[in-house]
Design an enzyme around this catalytic site. Structure first.
Site, PDB file in Angstrom:
ATOM      1  N   ARG A  74       0.848  -1.190   0.000  1.00  0.00           N
ATOM      2  CA  ARG A  74       0.000   0.000   0.000  1.00  0.00           C
ATOM      3  C   ARG A  74       0.884   1.240   0.000  1.00  0.00           C
ATOM      4  NH1 ARG A  74      -1.978   0.917   4.354  1.00  0.00           N
ATOM      5  NH2 ARG A  74      -1.163  -0.811   5.559  1.00  0.00           N
ATOM      6  N   TYR A 216      -1.574  -3.596  -6.838  1.00  0.00           N
ATOM      7  CA  TYR A 216      -1.217  -4.436  -5.693  1.00  0.00           C
ATOM      8  C   TYR A 216      -2.162  -4.324  -4.499  1.00  0.00           C
ATOM      9  CZ  TYR A 216       1.784  -7.099  -2.640  1.00  0.00           C
ATOM     10  OH  TYR A 216       2.287  -8.074  -1.822  1.00  0.00           O
ATOM     11  N   LYS A 225      -9.306  -2.632   2.188  1.00  0.00           N
ATOM     12  CA  LYS A 225      -9.074  -1.472   3.049  1.00  0.00           C
ATOM     13  C   LYS A 225      -9.909  -0.261   2.606  1.00  0.00           C
ATOM     14  CE  LYS A 225      -5.698  -3.761   5.096  1.00  0.00           C
ATOM     15  NZ  LYS A 225      -5.804  -4.332   6.433  1.00  0.00           N
ATOM     16  N   HIS A 245     -10.535  -2.600  12.052  1.00  0.00           N
ATOM     17  CA  HIS A 245      -9.378  -3.371  11.591  1.00  0.00           C
ATOM     18  C   HIS A 245      -9.099  -4.457  12.634  1.00  0.00           C
ATOM     19  CE1 HIS A 245      -4.898  -3.168  10.186  1.00  0.00           C
ATOM     20  NE2 HIS A 245      -5.566  -4.084   9.542  1.00  0.00           N
ATOM     21  N   SER A 268       0.278  -3.365  12.477  1.00  0.00           N
ATOM     22  CA  SER A 268       0.892  -4.407  11.657  1.00  0.00           C
ATOM     23  C   SER A 268       2.098  -5.017  12.376  1.00  0.00           C
ATOM     24  CB  SER A 268       1.309  -3.844  10.307  1.00  0.00           C
ATOM     25  OG  SER A 268       2.147  -2.756  10.494  1.00  0.00           O
ATOM     26  N   CYS A 270       2.175  -7.551  14.459  1.00  0.00           N
ATOM     27  CA  CYS A 270       1.943  -8.000  15.835  1.00  0.00           C
ATOM     28  C   CYS A 270       1.319  -9.391  15.884  1.00  0.00           C
ATOM     29  CB  CYS A 270       1.052  -7.011  16.579  1.00  0.00           C
ATOM     30  SG  CYS A 270       1.852  -5.450  16.936  1.00  0.00           S
ATOM     31  N   ASP A 293      -8.735  -9.995   9.637  1.00  0.00           N
ATOM     32  CA  ASP A 293      -8.307  -8.619   9.351  1.00  0.00           C
ATOM     33  C   ASP A 293      -9.364  -7.547   9.635  1.00  0.00           C
ATOM     34  OD1 ASP A 293      -6.237  -6.866   8.475  1.00  0.00           O
ATOM     35  OD2 ASP A 293      -7.163  -6.703   6.501  1.00  0.00           O
ATOM     36  N   ARG A 389       2.805 -11.991  -0.331  1.00  0.00           N
ATOM     37  CA  ARG A 389       1.476 -12.364   0.179  1.00  0.00           C
ATOM     38  C   ARG A 389       0.968 -13.666  -0.385  1.00  0.00           C
ATOM     39  NH1 ARG A 389      -1.054  -8.576   3.952  1.00  0.00           N
ATOM     40  NH2 ARG A 389       0.495  -6.919   4.049  1.00  0.00           N
TER      41      ARG A 389
HETATM   42  O1  SAT Z   1      -2.277  -4.552   1.001  1.00  0.00           O
HETATM   43  S1  SAT Z   1      -3.307  -4.700   2.054  1.00  0.00           S
HETATM   44  O2  SAT Z   1      -3.811  -3.388   2.417  1.00  0.00           O
HETATM   45  O3  SAT Z   1      -4.411  -5.503   1.557  1.00  0.00           O
HETATM   46  C1  SAT Z   1      -2.648  -5.457   3.388  1.00  0.00           C
HETATM   47  C2  SAT Z   1      -2.068  -4.511   4.367  1.00  0.00           C
HETATM   48  O4  SAT Z   1      -1.269  -3.671   4.005  1.00  0.00           O
HETATM   49  O5  SAT Z   1      -2.428  -4.623   5.554  1.00  0.00           O
HETATM   50 MN    MN Z   2      -4.729  -5.340   7.914  1.00  0.00          MN
END
Ligand code: SAT
Ligand code: MN
Length: 606
Positions: A74, A216, A225, A245, A268, A270, A293, A389
């Protein structure tokens, strides 16, 4: 219904929007996704033929993609909340005037789908037909996005049926921003636009998403998101619910079959996915996964909060995922999985750092280059990208809860917040009331362990409710909304709120084993919700009674005492940091209830 876009839908507004976008972006053709397996297979074959996807001999119906090295995560710096007033986006979001942004992005979208197919993906976030679910329609010129959306959301004709002729949907426009000249193709290269042309834009008043230039993850799979958090948080504020989240898990005591549902938010890195799929080390307890998530939680008629996981799959970070840290995740990705930016083995399997075994022979790394593991070389670049991923159907998880598709959601008994905190924050403590819990959520953060950008080692990077990059409006108003939701739930039905910290250190080493042993903390949480837990009251909240706490053998009583005590001096510093550095960011929108809660705890600490 007449429409130039060969639509299977009789939804006039949807058809008009698809027409409008096709005129703007000038694709070669328009294809409406039906969500079928045949469609998925056909699209994957096209991607294989074009050289973008590599079939994996070792994993049935699974494929590897390598993205452009500039398009691997992201891009928060290019993510915008374009509300009419800058004050509505607040201090934690990038803002541009919506009129200005639309003008700028329209120029980019003009002809951006030349030489490509424009796919129209109707999708449901949440089980189709659930009263908590929401419908979106994503227009994209990326077949990679289509196949990922097939896994991550419920897509296709069934969604159009629910939408009918007048139903509400969130329009989500996506283009990779790489038009093709005649006779050109991508030459097997991942198409995307340079970073300065990327935009991930949200128009909260219109409930509209425009994304340009990236193919991506969260930049391109717009149900995740963008819709399920940024736009949904705004809808939730207006409609009196919570879009968070958070993972959702079910914990069951096998002796009497009693279960509790727990939602949990962590910044993130954790271990959220690990917690969601945890295998308990204490006998007689079972943990099942509802989501890893995102949680949408609505007050039910009985005054409890009911949660659904709006997603249908896992978009998990690959590195570090291994048989011993997360066997359920490993089982989920055996087949029907899309891998992005991991390494490829000679016999057609995937590999990444932290997968639990050495790299077998020569690999192709995420850049497409030959790579051989050299353990003596500490500077060797990783074979898999750090943010590589897997995209896997949630139903493939052996621990998926039977309630995963429950249309009405699951009743939430407890909410956990947590972060990476080597000091100060105990293993677990419980809020005394709802607003105390909101206070806990508002101060979530992780400590910086390696000097980063503008922060020093030891400083806490605050990530309230783990929503910093995902809240679609002013974070101060968001805190206020949490307080309001609590007011509308009878106290006895409110979820109990806890703060956990698996990352306390002692003499430089982790003091708590984490992973499966976190079930011991979940057990205490269960018992607190059940009214049978043993707790001690302290100035910062309730803490487990040491004598009755289920201690793992690897942790001494002294260490347990240390990580379950109140570090008075540490907490004084913590609260001073919140008061002086963190809370002032929210200005006049910081709710008085939180200021009062902070003062109250400060006073109790003396
Ligand atoms: O790329 S995503 O937003 O789907 C995953 C993340 O960054 O938490
Ligand atoms: Mn997430």
């Amino acid at each position: 219904m007449s429409c130039c876009c060969n639509s299977p839908s009789n939804h006039a507004k949807l058809n008009a929007w698809v027409d409008e976008i096709s005129v703007l972006t000038e694709p070669d053709s328009i294809y409406w996704c039906d969500g079928s397996k045949a469609e998925y297979d056909e699209m994957v074959q096209t991607l294989v033929q074009s050289g973008l996807a590599t079939p994996l001999a070792k994993r049935p119906n699974s494929f590897l993609f390598r993205s452009d090295p500039s398009d691997v995560a992201r891009v928060e710096s290019r993510t915008y909340i374009a509300s009419k007033s800058q004050d509505d986006a607040g201090p934690t979001n990038n803002w541009i005037d919506p009129v200005e942004l639309k003008a700028e992005m329209s120029k980019l979208y003009k002809g951006s789908m030349h030489g490509r197919t424009m796919y129209v993906i109707p999708f449901s976030m949440g089980p189709i037909g659930s009263p908590i679910a929401k419908i979106g329609v994503e227009i994209t010129d990326s077949p990679y996005v289509v196949i990922n959306m097939h896994i991550m959301a419920r897509v296709g004709t069934k969604v159009l049926d629910v939408l009918g002729g007048v139903g509400e949907f969130v329009p989500c426009l996506h283009s990779i921003g790489k038009p093709l000249l005649s006779c050109q193709d991508d030459n097997g290269k991942w198409p995307s636009a340079p970073v300065e042309k990327k935009y991930i834009a949200h128009f909260p008043e219109e409930k509209l998403i425009w994304s340009y230039g990236s193919g991506y993850g969260g930049n391109a799979l717009l149900g995740k998101k963008c819709l399920a958090l940024r736009i949904a948080s705004v809808i939730a504020r207006d409609e009196g619910w919570l879009a968070e989240h958070m993972l959702i898990l079910k914990i069951t005591r096998e002796s009497d079959g009693k279960s509790k549902f727990i939602a949990a938010a962590f910044p993130s890195a954790c271990g959220k996915t690990n917690l969601a799929m945890l295998v308990p080390t204490i006998p007689g307890w079972k943990v099942e996964t509802v989501g890893d998530d995102i949680a949408w939680m609505r007050p039910g008629k009985d005054g409890k909060l009911y949660a659904i996981n709006p997603e249908a799959g896992f978009f998990g970070v690959a590195p570090g995922t291994a048989e011993d840290t997360n066997p359920n995740a490993m089982a989920s990705i055996k087949e029907n999985t899309i891998f992005t930016n991991v390494a490829l083995t000679e016999d057609g399997d995937i590999w990444w750092e932290g997968i639990g075994y050495d790299a077998p022979g020569k690999l192709i790394d995420w850049n497409g280059k030959e790579w051989k593991q050299d353990k003596a070389n500490k500077d060797q670049k990783p074979a898999a990208h750090g943010n590589s991923r897997f995209t896997a159907p949630a139903k493939q998880c052996p621990a998926i809860a039977p309630e995963f598709e429950a249309l009405g959601g699951v009743p939430i008994d407890a909410i956990l917040f947590g972060g990476r905190r080597p000091s100060t924050i105990p293993l677990v403590h419980q809020a005394k009331d709802w607003n105390h819990g909101v206070f806990m959520g508002s101060i979530v953060g992780s400590e910086i362990t390696a000097a980063a950008l503008d922060l020093k080692v030891g400083e806490v990077r605050r990530d309230p409710f783990a929503m910093l990059p995902f809240c679609g409006y002013h974070m101060g108003d968001y805190f206020k909304h949490w307080i309001e939701v609590g007011k509308n739930l009878p106290v006895e039905s409110q979820p109990k709120i806890f703060f956990v910290n698996w990352f306390r250190k002692k003499d430089g080493k982790f003091a708590w084993p984490g992973y499966g042993d976190n079930s011991r903390v979940l057990k205490w949480v269960f018992e607190q919700c059940d009214g049978t837990g043993k707790a001690v009251e302290t100035p910062i909240g309730y803490i487990p009674e040491i004598a009755s706490f289920d201690r793992p053998e690897s942790v001494s009583v002294d260490t347990l005492k240390e990580i379950l005590s109140v570090d008075v001096e540490g907490w004084k510093k913590e609260l001073a940091d919140v008061k002086e550095k963190h809370y002032p960011k929210f200005g006049a929108k910081l709710p008085k209830e939180l200021v009062d809660k902070l003062a109250e705890i400060q006073k109790k600490l003396g």
